[in-house]
Write an enzyme that holds these catalytic residues in place. Sequence first.
Site, PDB file in Angstrom:
ATOM      1  N   GLU A 123       0.826  -1.205   0.000  1.00  0.00           N
ATOM      2  CA  GLU A 123       0.000   0.000   0.000  1.00  0.00           C
ATOM      3  C   GLU A 123       0.861   1.257   0.000  1.00  0.00           C
ATOM      4  O   GLU A 123       0.502   2.268  -0.622  1.00  0.00           O
ATOM      5  CB  GLU A 123      -0.943  -0.002   1.203  1.00  0.00           C
TER       6      GLU A 123
ATOM      7  N   HIS B 281       1.686   2.319  -3.447  1.00  0.00           N
ATOM      8  CA  HIS B 281       0.695   3.166  -4.127  1.00  0.00           C
ATOM      9  C   HIS B 281       0.877   4.634  -3.734  1.00  0.00           C
ATOM     10  O   HIS B 281       0.735   5.534  -4.572  1.00  0.00           O
ATOM     11  CB  HIS B 281      -0.718   2.712  -3.771  1.00  0.00           C
TER      12      HIS B 281
ATOM     13  N   HIS C 127       1.710   7.725  -6.243  1.00  0.00           N
ATOM     14  CA  HIS C 127       0.933   8.957  -6.274  1.00  0.00           C
ATOM     15  C   HIS C 127       1.828  10.175  -6.115  1.00  0.00           C
ATOM     16  O   HIS C 127       1.697  11.166  -6.844  1.00  0.00           O
ATOM     17  CB  HIS C 127      -0.118   8.927  -5.171  1.00  0.00           C
TER      18      HIS C 127
END
Length: 239
Positions: free
Chosen positions: A110, A113, A117
């Site tokens: 996670e 991610h 971003h």
Amino acid sequence: MMAYIGFGYPRFYFDWTYLLVIIGVVLSLWASAGVRSAFNRFSTVATIRGMTGAQAAQHILAQSGIYDVRVIHVRGNLNDHYDPRNKTLALSDPVYSSTSVAAVSVAAHECGHAIQHAGGYLPLKIRGSLVPVANFGAVISWPLILIGILMGFNQTLITVGIVLFTAVVLFHLVTLPVEFNASARGLRILSGSGILMGDENEGAKKVLRAAALTYVASAAGMILQLLRLLILTRGRRRE
């Protein structure tokens, strides 16, 4: 024996396109069983460093120069996710406070991610732009197709439904590089930062590889459904 196959018109033979649906279901079940097995196996293996999933996430984010992402706890089982809208990294019950190899691996994924971003990773941007269309298509595509069939095979409605369903398939395809890249980023940091040591890194690879296969199976299932739609509509047009 006559049976109603496909779009509801009678056939005296087995509709082989149902095999496409069955293959998709089998792939999904196989992938889901694999990720459950891998997570359960390595959720009992505690890391030497003893970091919880939340601590590992905070460490990885800080090491990546990301200080505006909040790590939060959410109720549930493996519903972990990163939300770019409010920059929150949500970790589920088996991950947030667990010191297992499996928990740290999921947290690192996670974080991958969040790093995507922050760095403006292009596939993530593309997936984000597809979300509204894919969500709309997932809800409305099949009703449009079914209404088109009930209206005497209205080609316009069916075509629009298939186009919307294609957008859903495209979303699943774009998801693949996003998920694989997030895992690769997380694994590199886990190994390089010393959060995991020795064989723990191999365990992390197995957990995230199994998780990645669920996305592959999901995409394959969607492609098979689209293929079945195209085959059946093409056959109906020929009639």
